[in-house]
Scaffold this motif. Structure first.
Motif, mmCIF file in Angstrom:
data_model
loop_
_atom_site.group_PDB
_atom_site.id
_atom_site.type_symbol
_atom_site.label_atom_id
_atom_site.label_comp_id
_atom_site.label_asym_id
_atom_site.label_seq_id
_atom_site.Cartn_x
_atom_site.Cartn_y
_atom_site.Cartn_z
ATOM 1 N N ILE B 222 63.609 35.204 26.476
ATOM 2 C CA ILE B 222 63.195 35.766 25.258
ATOM 3 C C ILE B 222 61.820 35.837 24.980
ATOM 4 N N ASP B 223 60.982 34.893 25.690
ATOM 5 C CA ASP B 223 59.595 34.866 25.701
ATOM 6 C C ASP B 223 59.180 36.267 26.351
ATOM 7 N N ARG B 224 59.594 36.412 27.292
ATOM 8 C CA ARG B 224 58.940 37.359 28.363
ATOM 9 C C ARG B 224 59.448 38.984 27.718
ATOM 10 N N MET B 225 60.470 39.001 27.097
ATOM 11 C CA MET B 225 61.065 40.220 26.622
ATOM 12 C C MET B 225 60.950 40.463 25.362
ATOM 13 N N SER B 226 60.579 39.425 24.540
ATOM 14 C CA SER B 226 60.737 39.621 23.007
ATOM 15 C C SER B 226 59.449 40.227 22.459
ATOM 16 N N LYS B 227 59.657 40.889 21.522
ATOM 17 C CA LYS B 227 58.779 41.700 20.606
ATOM 18 C C LYS B 227 58.567 40.965 19.237
ATOM 19 N N LYS B 228 57.534 41.062 18.542
ATOM 20 C CA LYS B 228 57.481 40.396 17.160
ATOM 21 C C LYS B 228 56.871 41.732 16.467
ATOM 22 N N THR B 229 57.618 41.722 15.081
ATOM 23 C CA THR B 229 57.096 42.873 14.478
ATOM 24 C C THR B 229 56.456 42.333 13.042
ATOM 25 N N LEU B 230 55.276 42.911 12.990
ATOM 26 C CA LEU B 230 54.493 42.454 11.877
ATOM 27 C C LEU B 230 54.699 43.136 10.541
ATOM 28 N N ILE B 231 55.297 42.822 9.551
ATOM 29 C CA ILE B 231 55.625 43.531 8.368
ATOM 30 C C ILE B 231 54.446 43.543 7.226
ATOM 31 N N ILE B 232 54.070 44.284 7.017
ATOM 32 C CA ILE B 232 52.925 44.360 5.847
ATOM 33 C C ILE B 232 53.278 44.695 4.547
ATOM 34 N N HIS B 233 53.511 44.130 3.587
ATOM 35 C CA HIS B 233 53.922 44.458 2.129
ATOM 36 C C HIS B 233 52.706 44.902 1.421
ATOM 37 N N THR B 234 52.705 46.225 0.972
ATOM 38 C CA THR B 234 51.694 46.702 0.024
ATOM 39 C C THR B 234 52.247 47.034 -1.301
#
Lengths: 254, 307
Positions: B222-234
């Protein structure tokens, strides 16, 4: 080293099936045999005489025993191995620490035991209808056992190669029953025309019935050694086929 | 860690020339739960069947506790219990009889105490004299586990143990599996439920088209393959991404109110600070910021997509 405990597990499991299906396993074949005795032995038999020494009722006893045990051995052994295939439980047998020889001993041993007991019960039943003096009792028991084993081996092969219930029933009904009826179970072959006598000599069950009858009355249509040789050859052939089936995994393993 | 199963260069080719397993190498460690994860037809069941002797090996070696599964099949198979995918039983047999049969089939002496404890542990003791046909699906599955454990194996194969099982029973099964692991049994679990692998396994092997694509500890994976998504609310609608933000490969959400930015949390520089500074320069007013972690399912889909 032989895994006796595994063989015993299969053997007992198969034997226990007999007690769950007592009517089908024992009562039904015995009832059929009783009917044969009444019809052929008593009603019609009094007017038939193939041999001067042996009453017809007694004459047909070996043939009737072979008829029943051949059908039962094939049915027992074929269903014994076909059922796990049908239910999908062969995985357990195949993944167990047990050799192919031990698997065969377990299934064929149980099937042959059931048929052997049934054969004895039919013999006992026949004494209610005819006077029966068995000339060579030990030989008779050996011939009975060999017959049970040989047909159980055949049944085991049928159970493995069959894909459905129709195929399981095909060989006993279409092949074995005619061979037993035409193998001199109810007559001596000298009453047949020459052509059919020759054909009968190609029927392996003829030698079986003849040998079995010899153990009862001391006379057979062929030499007892030829009968024993024929049964042994048949057993050997079945063993070779089973060995090939397990070696190649045919219809057992993917 | 002690290796309990060693698989080297395993190949399985069926008669129709279908390659079911293609040069599989895998070590399974004592006491772990390893999940074989893959879509239907990936080769999971074939792999298990090869190890257990249910299907023949085309080439390669498999050793269980050091015993070759072909040459020393008796010793190797004594160590293994298998729970098949299908609920396969002699339907008119009693629970206790079928479990005792399995034990003796594997060459073990009868042991009433062990079988009693086993059935109690699997909540089957009360049902021991019932015929299998009368049991519920979940109970039947447990009978299969009892049969597989009846000869006290070191390794238990569970082939899709929760396939077609409802949520409650599935959770019940997971507890059972965890308890088995705690009692020292090594468990190899095949599943196509990602959630199951994520929840149960110590290590995960992803298998597809007969090949092991990846094997690692679950957390590493999970660490190696994982991606995170930053969601920016405007607070305003975004129809087009400003040229100045082009290098960040941002996405506009469906409601056009958020910007989404994928980053790898394991990298030293995630680019988040620069991104937020650049957004500030463009004059976009931010309301909130949140992150979303990719789960094993997304990783799995990603791996299969790249295969």
């Amino acid at each position: 080293m032989i895994n006796f405990r595994s063989i015993k597990a299969i053997y007992i499991f198969e034997m226990s099936r007999t007690f769950r299906t007592l009517i089908q396993s024992l009562i039904s074949p015995i009832l059929s045999t009783v009917l044969y005795f009444i019809v052929f032995g008593t009603a019609i038999g009094n007017n038939i005489n193939f041999t001067n020494e042996i009453p017809y009722g007694a004459f047909i006893v070996p043939g009737l025993v072979i008829l029943t045990i051949s059908m039962q051995s094939v049915n027992n052994a074929s269903f014994g191995i076909f059922f796990p295939k049908f239910l999908g439980t062969t995985y357990e047998i195949l993944s167990a620490p047990i050799s192919y020889v031990e698997i065969v001993i377990g299934y064929v041993g149980a099937s042959a035991t059931k048929s052997f007991c049934l054969g004895l019960l039919i013999l006992i039943t026949s004494t209610f209808f005819v006077d029966l003096n068995i000339k060579f009792p030990i030989l008779m028991l050996c011939m009975l056992l060999l017959s049970c084993v040989s047909f159980s081996l055949l049944g085991f092969i049928i159970g493995i190669v069959s894909d459905n219930f129709e195929q399981i029933n095909f060989v006993p009904m279409i092949i074995i029953t005619p061979l037993v009826f035409l193998g001199g179970s109810f007559y001596t072959i000298d009453v047949l025309p020459d052509f059919w006598q020759t054909i009968t000599l190609l029927n392996p069950i003829f030698y079986l019935v003849s040998g079995f009858r010899y153990s009862f009355f001391g006379t057979g249509e062929v030499n007892i050694l030829i009968s024993i040789f024929s049964i042994s050859l048949f057993i050997l052939l079945c063993i070779i086929i089973i060995w090939r089936i397990f070696k190649t995994g045919y219809k057992i393993k993917t | 860690m002690q290796t309990i199963i060693e698989i080297k260069n395993l190949r399985k080719i069926y008669k129709d020339n279908k390659v079911a397993l293609d040069d599989v190498n895998l070590n399974i460690f004592k006491g772990e739960i390893i999940a074989l994860l893959g879509p239907n037809g990936a080769g999971k069941t074939t792999l298990i069947s090869n190890i257990c002797g249910i299907s023949s090996i085309t080439s390669g070696d498999i050793k269980v506790k050091g015993f070759d599964v072909v040459e020393n099949y008796r010793e190797a198979r004594k160590c293994i219990g298998i729970v098949p995918q299908e609920l396969s039983f002699e339907p008119f047999e009693k629970v206790i009889n079928t479990v005792n049969f399995s034990r003796q089939l594997f060459g073990k002496k009868p042991n009433e105490k062990y079988i009693e404890n086993l059935l109690k542990k699997l909540s089957l003791w009360e049902k021991k004299d019932q015929i299998i046909r009368s049991l519920s699906g979940g109970m039947k599955r447990r009978v299969l586990i009892a049969k597989a454990l009846s000869h006290e194996p070191d390794v238990l194969f569970l082939d899709e143990p929760t396939a077609g099982v409802d949520v409650e029973l599935r959770k019940d099964m997971w507890n059972t599996i965890k308890n088995l692991q705690n009692s020292g049994v090594t468990i190899i679990l095949t599943t196509h439920y990602i959630e199951e692998a994520e929840l149960m396994a110590n290590r995960i092997a992803v298998i597809n088209n007969g090949k092991i694509l990846l094997i690692d500890k679950k957390d590493n994976l999970i660490d190696r393959m994982s991606k995170k998504t930053l969601i920016i609310h405007t607070n305003s609608k975004i129809n087009k991404i400003d040229k100045a933000l082009g290098k960040f490969k941002l996405r506009i959400s469906k409601d056009k109110k958020n910007l989404e930015y994928d980053y790898s949390p394991n990298k030293k520089k995630t680019g988040i600070t620069t991104l937020l500074n650049e957004i500030k320069k463009t004059g976009i007013e931010l309301i909130d910021v949140q992150t979303k972690q990719s789960n094993l399912e997304q990783i799995f889909v990603e791996i299969l997509k790249n295969d």
